[in-house]
Design an enzyme around this catalytic site. Structure first.
Site, PDB file in Angstrom:
ATOM      1  N   CYS A   2       0.870  -1.151   0.278  1.00 30.28           N
ATOM      2  CA  CYS A   2      -0.229   0.394  -0.428  1.00 30.28           C
ATOM      3  C   CYS A   2       0.977   1.181   0.441  1.00 30.28           C
ATOM      4  CB  CYS A   2      -1.522   0.367   1.271  1.00 30.28           C
ATOM      5  SG  CYS A   2      -1.810  -1.017   1.323  1.00 30.28           S
ATOM      6  N   ARG A  27       4.138   0.317  -4.825  1.00 25.24           N
ATOM      7  CA  ARG A  27       3.595  -0.388  -3.787  1.00 25.24           C
ATOM      8  C   ARG A  27       2.377  -1.755  -3.265  1.00 25.24           C
ATOM      9  NH1 ARG A  27       6.589   1.460   0.263  1.00 25.24           N
ATOM     10  NH2 ARG A  27       5.454   1.052   2.127  1.00 25.24           N
ATOM     11  N   TRP A  74      -2.813  -3.027  -1.609  1.00 19.45           N
ATOM     12  CA  TRP A  74      -2.383  -4.350  -1.918  1.00 19.45           C
ATOM     13  C   TRP A  74      -3.189  -5.104  -0.473  1.00 19.45           C
ATOM     14  CZ3 TRP A  74      -0.529  -8.214   0.701  1.00 19.45           C
ATOM     15  CH2 TRP A  74       0.221  -9.438   0.564  1.00 19.45           C
ATOM     16  N   ASN A 100      -1.665   2.440   5.760  1.00 18.51           N
ATOM     17  CA  ASN A 100      -0.723   1.166   4.800  1.00 18.51           C
ATOM     18  C   ASN A 100      -0.504  -0.155   6.525  1.00 18.51           C
ATOM     19  OD1 ASN A 100       1.245  -0.480   4.420  1.00 18.51           O
ATOM     20  ND2 ASN A 100       3.243   1.172   4.132  1.00 18.51           N
ATOM     21  N   GLY A 101      -0.462  -1.024   6.270  1.00 17.27           N
ATOM     22  CA  GLY A 101      -0.117  -1.852   7.424  1.00 17.27           C
ATOM     23  C   GLY A 101      -1.328  -2.245   8.204  1.00 17.27           C
ATOM     24  N   GLU A 527      18.038 -16.695  -8.025  1.00 22.02           N
ATOM     25  CA  GLU A 527      17.585 -15.534  -8.628  1.00 22.02           C
ATOM     26  C   GLU A 527      17.472 -15.135 -10.503  1.00 22.02           C
ATOM     27  OE1 GLU A 527      17.003 -13.177  -7.717  1.00 22.02           O
ATOM     28  OE2 GLU A 527      17.464 -11.566  -8.895  1.00 22.02           O
ATOM     29  N   LYS A 531      12.714 -14.172 -11.187  1.00 20.39           N
ATOM     30  CA  LYS A 531      13.164 -12.889 -11.606  1.00 20.39           C
ATOM     31  C   LYS A 531      11.589 -13.760 -12.831  1.00 20.39           C
ATOM     32  CE  LYS A 531      13.929 -10.471 -10.424  1.00 20.39           C
ATOM     33  NZ  LYS A 531      14.685 -10.658  -9.137  1.00 20.39           N
ATOM     34  N   GLU A 534       8.462 -14.465 -11.065  1.00 18.03           N
ATOM     35  CA  GLU A 534       8.082 -12.466 -10.786  1.00 18.03           C
ATOM     36  C   GLU A 534       7.143 -12.886 -11.774  1.00 18.03           C
ATOM     37  OE1 GLU A 534       9.910 -10.198  -7.505  1.00 18.03           O
ATOM     38  OE2 GLU A 534      11.000 -11.056  -8.823  1.00 18.03           O
ATOM     39  N   HIS A 550      19.783 -35.633  -7.353  1.00 22.74           N
ATOM     40  CA  HIS A 550      18.803 -36.420  -6.216  1.00 22.74           C
ATOM     41  C   HIS A 550      16.798 -36.133  -5.917  1.00 22.74           C
ATOM     42  CE1 HIS A 550      22.923 -37.342  -4.010  1.00 22.74           C
ATOM     43  NE2 HIS A 550      22.434 -35.787  -4.935  1.00 22.74           N
ATOM     44  N   LYS A 651       6.160  -4.121  -4.049  1.00 19.64           N
ATOM     45  CA  LYS A 651       7.408  -3.876  -4.158  1.00 19.64           C
ATOM     46  C   LYS A 651       7.974  -3.812  -2.761  1.00 19.64           C
ATOM     47  CE  LYS A 651      11.502  -2.733  -5.577  1.00 19.64           C
ATOM     48  NZ  LYS A 651      12.159  -3.565  -6.551  1.00 19.64           N
TER      49      LYS A 651
HETATM   50  C1  AGP Z   1      12.319  -9.542  -5.915  1.00 23.47           C
HETATM   51  O1  AGP Z   1      12.405  -9.252  -7.191  1.00 23.47           O
HETATM   52  C2  AGP Z   1      11.391  -9.122  -4.902  1.00 23.47           C
HETATM   53  N1  AGP Z   1      10.306  -8.789  -5.373  1.00 23.47           N
HETATM   54  C3  AGP Z   1      11.163  -9.421  -3.867  1.00 23.47           C
HETATM   55  O2  AGP Z   1      11.888 -10.813  -4.030  1.00 23.47           O
HETATM   56  C4  AGP Z   1      12.353  -8.210  -2.593  1.00 23.47           C
HETATM   57  O3  AGP Z   1      13.932  -8.607  -2.931  1.00 23.47           O
HETATM   58  C5  AGP Z   1      11.968  -9.025  -1.644  1.00 23.47           C
HETATM   59  O4  AGP Z   1      11.195  -8.523  -1.176  1.00 23.47           O
HETATM   60  C6  AGP Z   1      12.728  -8.655  -0.524  1.00 23.47           C
HETATM   61  O5  AGP Z   1      12.142  -6.789  -0.578  1.00 23.47           O
HETATM   62  P1  AGP Z   1      13.603  -5.366   0.517  1.00 23.47           P
HETATM   63  O6  AGP Z   1      14.635  -6.019  -0.432  1.00 23.47           O
HETATM   64  O7  AGP Z   1      12.820  -4.727   0.194  1.00 23.47           O
HETATM   65  O8  AGP Z   1      13.997  -6.227   1.603  1.00 23.47           O
END
Ligand code: AGP
Length: 656
Positions: A2, A27, A74, A100-101, A527, A531, A534, A550, A651
């Site tokens: 949010c 956000r 969100w 927000n929270g 990673e 990517k 996501e 395994h 985000k």
């Molecule tokens: C990354 O592409 C993601 N959107 C997510 O995993 C992110 O890295 C994670 O939420 C951690 O966020 P931060 O680095 O702001 O703590």
């Protein structure tokens, strides 16, 4: 999660709120709304879906007012519909709030308020705050907010306006970010810096349990008991351009392109006279020498950077390093040795709820905390004993790219610095490492310049994907006699994939990815997979290549695309053996390998090949990251996915 914005001043409020919301949309983007007060009149507009729907609805309206609040959501409590969208209000339209929270005790408070006759409209936890303000208001909005927040458990950043006090905007925070913008024509509150950058670069960072009262000309901050608190303004160094797309179609692509420059800035700022300097580290050398183990905690991409940090630190500092997901670390019995354990928290936003909680848990046990953060003045940065800022500038795309490589770069520098302090690394070796390191930005530029090759691999994959879809639809043809021939089926499949990938893709043609890497590039595999999933919603798993036998090898047939990260290294031959095992099972391999490697380009090893420039394997994760980011990007674009705002994600994850 949010984004909130508020403005009070002489400029038209709606465009300021809408522009602020646009830069906060990363956000959360499942619904949005604004509320304005014009003298005794109130205007509220909320819409489910992306901000553009709210924008559309506002086009036909004439809205006046000198104070307003806005919210992009969100969802945590209640589905993302119009009623649950913010702003919320009590039984009448006297008070409007954005939040927000999470209010953890909202159910208890709600039951009590209902008994007293309050009527609730939404399923949100937020609405109780509006009713509580209504219940306790005695003519002073800021004092009422001080009183109400004492009753709340959980986290909040709040923006409150009232038609009973049209010349005041009130904000409050606990465990969710809120900054105050000091403008020339008025003042602001916002969840994050980019929302106010077009208007001011002067800000005040609120601390937990603080309440701010803003008028057009004055800003007063109170503690929870209503006592005034004096706080200093800070000058924000980010410029307006850094939070805009700057000619790119997506923020993600812009941020991929920014990586060489971000790295150059990091290197320039931290290397002086051939030595690594961390001027504001706040960890005396004496303390660094005492450490006998390191614990890294982080989430998502930052966790992957932390995993890579383990390889880097163990090599150069020669201390045992453990890496944990913050959400796991916070609830387990952490082994912390006072003065001996250094906890490193890694977070782009500096607001991730689990990482903040992990930090606090470690602190309680006496650990010293060093944070690797991007957002200056964020909660994690402020609660740490020392901070290393990665200086990547605003990262807006939900999928993290430049923050990841900047976090990696910071680990290299930190390890070189600590290694020299602890004498596990001598000047000559450090100098040699720095020489290689300083070549990285230019090599990154080469990869970016050759992005066409990654694009063509992505396109070939998409074509393959469409054929698979077509085959499956052809199969359906026999079942339901819908399609006459394969060509029509293919055309239809393409339309399905482009128009409604998420609806049809998963049902008909799931074509998973497997990412394999070893040693320092094992985190790169994780990673790369993150990517891709996501932003394309394609199933993708990252594995240590040695673990393949395994379990994951059972997945291999001609369908998954197996991305094998195999740059020149001391375990290169091991990777080749893994690739052979995949090929022996009809697997399709996309190899990421070093330019000039003739072996891997042979058909028996790779079906697709992406090359990276030659570099010492120790620094290769910095280069490997780029083609993996580009691959995910081009596949997402090709499949018509929303690259910057993928479904279900936000985000900053400021709730648990
Ligand atoms: C990354 O592409 C993601 N959107 C997510 O995993 C992110 O890295 C994670 O939420 C951690 O966020 P931060 O680095 O702001 O703590």
């Amino acid at each position: 999660m949010c984004g909130i914005i508020g403005y009070i001043g002489s400029e038209p409020v709606t465009p300021i709120l809408m522009q602020g919301l646009k830069s906060l949309e990363y956000r959360g983007y499942d619904s949005a709304g604004i509320a304005l007060v014009d003298g005794g009149k109130v205007f509220i507009c909320k819409r489910p879906g992306k901000l553009s729907r709210l924008e559309e609805c506002l086009k036909s309206k004439i809205i006046k007012g000198n104070v307003g609040i806005g919210h992009t959501r969100w969802a945590t409590h209640g589905e993302p519909n119009q009623v649950n969208a913010h702003p919320h209000f009590g039984d009448n339209y006297d008070f409007m709030i954005v939040h927000n929270g999470i209010i953890e005790n909202h159910q208890v408070l709600k039951t009590e308020l209902i008994k007293e006759g309050h009527k609730f409209k939404s399923q949100t936890d937020t609405e109780v705050i509006a009713h509580l303000i209504e219940k306790y208001y005695r003519g002073d909005l800021a004092k009422t907010v001080c009183k109400v927040i004492k009753l709340l458990k959980g986290s909040y950043a709040l923006g409150v306006i009232s038609r009973l006090q049209p010349n005041v905007l009130v904000g409050a925070r606990k465990d969710s970010p809120l900054i105050v913008g000091v403008g020339k024509t008025g003042n602001f509150i916002a969840s994050d810096v980019p929302a106010i950058l077009s208007y001011t670069r002067e800000a005040i960072y609120l601390d937990n349990n603080e309440v701010v009262e803003l008028t057009e000309k004055k800003i007063t901050i109170y503690d929870i008991s209503g006592r005034p608190v004096h706080k200093k303004k800070v000058l924000i160094k980010w410029d307006v351009k850094s939070a805009k797309k700057g000619g790119f179609t997506h923020f993600m692509m812009k941020e991929i392109h920014e990586q060489p420059q971000v790295l150059r800035n990091i290197l320039k700022g931290r290397i002086r006279n051939k030595r690594v300097v961390f001027e504001q580290l706040k960890f005396p050398e004496k303390q660094i020498k005492k450490i006998d183990n390191i614990q890294i905690v982080a989430c998502g991409t930052a966790y992957h950077a932390g995993l890579c940090g383990k390889y880097i630190l163990e090599k150069l500092v020669q201390l045992p390093v453990s890496v944990d997901n913050s959400s796991e670390f916070r609830y387990r019995d952490q082994i912390i040795k006072k003065d001996r354990t250094l906890v490193i928290t890694v977070s782009q936003s500096g607001e991730t709820a689990d990482t903040l909680a992990a930090l606090r848990a470690a602190k309680l046990k006496g650990a010293k905390i060093l944070s690797v953060c991007n957002v200056i003045g964020s909660s994690i940065a402020r609660e740490s004993d020392g901070v290393v800022y990665i200086h990547a500038g605003p990262e807006i795309a939900v999928a993290s790219t430049k923050a990841y490589t900047a976090q990696l770069a910071t680990f290299y520098l930190l390890a070189i610095y600590m290694g020299m302090v602890r004498k596990t690394l001598n000047f000559k070796s450090a100098d040699k490492l720095l020489k290689v390191f300083t070549k990285v930005p230019a090599l990154m530029e080469k990869i970016i310049a050759e992005q066409g090759k990654v694009k063509s691999v992505a396109q070939k994959y998409i074509r393959k994907y469409h054929y698979r879809l077509a085959e499956q639809l052809k199969f359906l043809e026999n079942e339901v006699k819908v399609f006459k021939d394969a060509r029509k089926a293919l055309a239809f499949a393409k339309v399905c994939a482009q128009k409604s990938y998420s609806a049809y893709g998963r049902r008909f043609g799931d074509f998973p990815f497997l990412y394999l890497g070893r040693n320092i590039n094992y985190p790169s595999a994780l990673e790369g997979a993150l990517k891709l999933k996501e932003i394309t919603y394609i199933s993708a798993e990252g594995y240590a290549a040695g673990e393949m036998k395994h379990g994951p090898i059972a997945l291999i047939d001609e369908f998954p695309l197996v991305v094998c990260i195999a740059p020149k290294s001391k375990i290169y031959d091991k990777m080749l053996s893994n690739i052979r095992e995949i090929k022996a099972r009809k697997g399709v391999v996309l190899a990421i390998a070093t330019k000039g490697d003739r072996e891997i380009r042979k058909k028996e090893y790779s079906d697709f090949l992406i090359q990276i420039p030659d570099i010492d394997e120790f620094f290769s994760p910095l280069l490997v990251a780029l083609p993996l980011q580009l691959l995910a990007y081009f596949i997402a674009v090709g499949l018509g996915c929303d690259v910057d705002q993928p479904r279900n994600l936000a985000k900053s994850v400021t709730v648990e």
